[in-house]
Design an enzyme around this catalytic site. Structure first.
Site, short mmCIF file in Angstrom:
data_model
loop_
_atom_site.label_atom_id
_atom_site.label_comp_id
_atom_site.label_asym_id
_atom_site.label_seq_id
_atom_site.Cartn_x
_atom_site.Cartn_y
_atom_site.Cartn_z
N GLY A 125 -1.98 -9.14 12.59
CA GLY A 125 -2.47 -7.70 12.76
C GLY A 125 -2.99 -7.38 11.59
O GLY A 125 -3.01 -5.96 11.48
N HIS A 134 0.72 -1.09 0.04
CA HIS A 134 -0.17 0.14 -0.13
C HIS A 134 0.78 1.26 -0.01
O HIS A 134 0.26 2.23 0.31
CB HIS A 134 -0.90 0.07 1.27
CG HIS A 134 -1.95 -0.95 1.25
ND1 HIS A 134 -2.66 -1.59 2.06
CD2 HIS A 134 -2.40 -2.20 -0.07
CE1 HIS A 134 -3.57 -2.54 1.76
NE2 HIS A 134 -3.42 -2.84 0.56
N CYS A 168 7.09 21.27 -10.76
CA CYS A 168 6.44 21.65 -12.09
C CYS A 168 5.02 22.37 -11.38
O CYS A 168 4.18 22.71 -12.52
CB CYS A 168 6.08 20.22 -12.93
SG CYS A 168 4.70 19.27 -11.78
N CYS A 190 4.27 13.19 -7.51
CA CYS A 190 3.61 14.27 -8.31
C CYS A 190 2.46 13.99 -9.05
O CYS A 190 2.39 12.73 -9.52
CB CYS A 190 4.88 14.69 -9.17
SG CYS A 190 4.29 15.91 -10.52
N ASN A 218 -3.71 -12.32 16.34
CA ASN A 218 -4.73 -11.11 16.31
C ASN A 218 -5.42 -11.45 17.76
O ASN A 218 -5.69 -12.33 17.91
CB ASN A 218 -5.79 -11.25 15.25
CG ASN A 218 -6.23 -9.94 15.04
OD1 ASN A 218 -6.53 -9.35 15.93
ND2 ASN A 218 -6.06 -9.61 13.64
P1 NAD Z 1 -6.92 -2.78 10.56
O1 NAD Z 1 -6.89 -1.59 11.17
O2 NAD Z 1 -8.21 -2.94 9.52
O3 NAD Z 1 -7.06 -3.97 11.57
C1 NAD Z 1 -5.98 -4.00 12.55
C2 NAD Z 1 -6.08 -5.42 13.07
O4 NAD Z 1 -4.83 -5.56 14.09
C3 NAD Z 1 -7.36 -5.95 13.81
O5 NAD Z 1 -7.86 -6.91 13.33
C4 NAD Z 1 -6.95 -5.71 15.31
O6 NAD Z 1 -7.53 -6.83 16.18
C5 NAD Z 1 -5.41 -6.26 15.25
N1 NAD Z 1 -4.55 -5.88 16.25
C6 NAD Z 1 -4.58 -4.74 17.03
N2 NAD Z 1 -3.59 -4.49 17.88
C7 NAD Z 1 -2.84 -5.76 17.54
C8 NAD Z 1 -1.55 -6.15 18.17
N3 NAD Z 1 -0.89 -5.63 18.95
N4 NAD Z 1 -1.18 -7.28 17.54
C9 NAD Z 1 -1.69 -8.18 16.66
N5 NAD Z 1 -2.79 -7.55 15.97
C10 NAD Z 1 -3.49 -6.57 16.49
O7 NAD Z 1 -5.66 -2.90 9.74
P2 NAD Z 1 -5.38 -3.52 8.12
O8 NAD Z 1 -5.90 -4.83 8.24
O9 NAD Z 1 -3.79 -3.40 7.97
O10 NAD Z 1 -6.05 -2.80 7.07
C11 NAD Z 1 -6.01 -1.40 7.19
C12 NAD Z 1 -5.28 -0.72 6.14
O11 NAD Z 1 -5.02 0.53 6.68
C13 NAD Z 1 -4.32 -0.97 5.34
O12 NAD Z 1 -4.49 -0.81 4.08
C14 NAD Z 1 -2.78 -0.11 6.04
O13 NAD Z 1 -2.16 0.14 4.73
C15 NAD Z 1 -3.66 0.81 6.53
N6 NAD Z 1 -2.96 1.41 7.87
C16 NAD Z 1 -1.48 1.43 8.08
C17 NAD Z 1 -1.00 1.85 9.38
C18 NAD Z 1 0.45 1.65 9.29
O14 NAD Z 1 1.13 1.43 8.48
N7 NAD Z 1 0.90 1.25 10.59
C19 NAD Z 1 -1.96 2.21 10.27
C20 NAD Z 1 -3.26 2.09 9.97
C21 NAD Z 1 -3.77 1.86 8.87
#
Ligand code: NAD
Length: 249
Positions: free
Chosen positions: A188, A121, A151, A129, A214
């Site tokens: 996660g 992602h 630009c 840009c 998770n």
């Molecule tokens: P999500 O927010 O949908 O889900 C997070 C998951 O992590 C949940 O199922 C939750 O129960 C679990 N979780 C919470 N704490 C945890 C822990 N300590 N250990 C293990 N699991 C834990 O996230 P997603 O599925 O990654 O999808 C969301 C989108 O958001 C992705 O596309 C991502 O790019 C983006 N995102 C990225 C970040 C980052 O880069 N840190 C942060 C937020 C969202």
């Protein structure tokens, strides 16, 4: 973390082949980077789903950039946690038998030292840009918001927004890794965002052993072989110990 004898046996068997880990926002939660779907996932009164879109950026680039700037600040202050470090330990031990696929944009896996990372992602530290240059640049310091390219066109975060397509080359590599995996760790992620969420299903169909970490059940829980109800920082140290012990036998 108590594994049944049967689960431990299956995990050990699978550890001799290719190992793929798919991570989501949850692995960075213990570094205090908010997930999107948790209670602290709200910024001002906006939901992430309403800001991380091309439509939101077209309508109000300043607000979208202010949100990314807020997230950049949180991530800059964060450190990789035990979960990120364990995956680096795995990579160091098994080398190119390991592939990390992340949905995260925070760069914390790389800061833990992991090299074999496919960032599905994008990355919050890069800009792109929106005009004719299309140039992608690492930009840790932002000029005045919203930032512009030389630009004159707006710069945007180099992130795949809801409703946008993933880089086909990266996606091919991720699907190839999932197809060849003997062990697939899902860490996660709520596993609701496709195509990332298709990867564990594909690995399962190809015969991989799937282990999920998770603290909450997910849509994948009913179909995985092993679902550990724990945080990444709690479960990964022991899980990686078992995998590495099996690999060296
Ligand atoms: P999500 O927010 O949908 O889900 C997070 C998951 O992590 C949940 O199922 C939750 O129960 C679990 N979780 C919470 N704490 C945890 C822990 N300590 N250990 C293990 N699991 C834990 O996230 P997603 O599925 O990654 O999808 C969301 C989108 O958001 C992705 O596309 C991502 O790019 C983006 N995102 C990225 C970040 C980052 O880069 N840190 C942060 C937020 C969202």
């Amino acid at each position: 973390m108590a594994l049944s004898a049967e689960h431990e046996h299956q995990l050990r068997q699978a550890s001799h082949g290719s190992i793929v880990a798919l991570t989501g926002a949850g692995i960075s939660a213990e570094s205090k980077v908010p997930t999107f779907r948790g209670a602290d996932g709200l910024w001002r009164r906006y939901r992430a789903e309403d800001l991380a879109t091309p439509y939101a950026f077209a309508a109000d680039p300043l607000t979208v950039w202010e949100w990314y700037d807020w997230r950049r600040g949180i991530i800059a202050a964060a450190l990789p946690n035990a979960g990120h470090h364990c995956l680096r330990r795995l990579e160091l031990a098994v080398g190119d038998q390991f592939q990390l696929i992340t949905q995260n944009v925070d760069g914390l896996h790389q800061r833990a030292g992991t090299e074999r990372v496919l960032e599905l992602h994008g990355n919050i530290w890069r800009t792109r840009c929106t005009g004719e240059h299309h140039r992608v640049e690492l930009m840790e310091q932002l000029p005045e918001l919203p930032p512009c390219c030389e630009c004159g066109a707006l710069l945007r975060p180099d992130i795949v927004w809801f409703g946008e397509s993933l880089d086909p080359g990266l996606l091919d590599r991720a699907f190839a890794a999932a197809t060849g995996a003997a062990l697939f760790l899902v860490i996660g992620t709520s596993a609701v965002v496709t195509p990332a969420a298709d990867l564990p299903r594909l690995a399962l169909a190809q015969g991989a052993f799937i282990a999920e970490i998770n603290p909450e059940p997910t849509i994948l829980t009913p179909i995985v072989h092993l679902s550990l109800r724990a945080t990444a920082g709690e479960a990964l140290p022991e899980l990686v110990d078992i995998i590495l012990d099996a690999c060296t036998q």
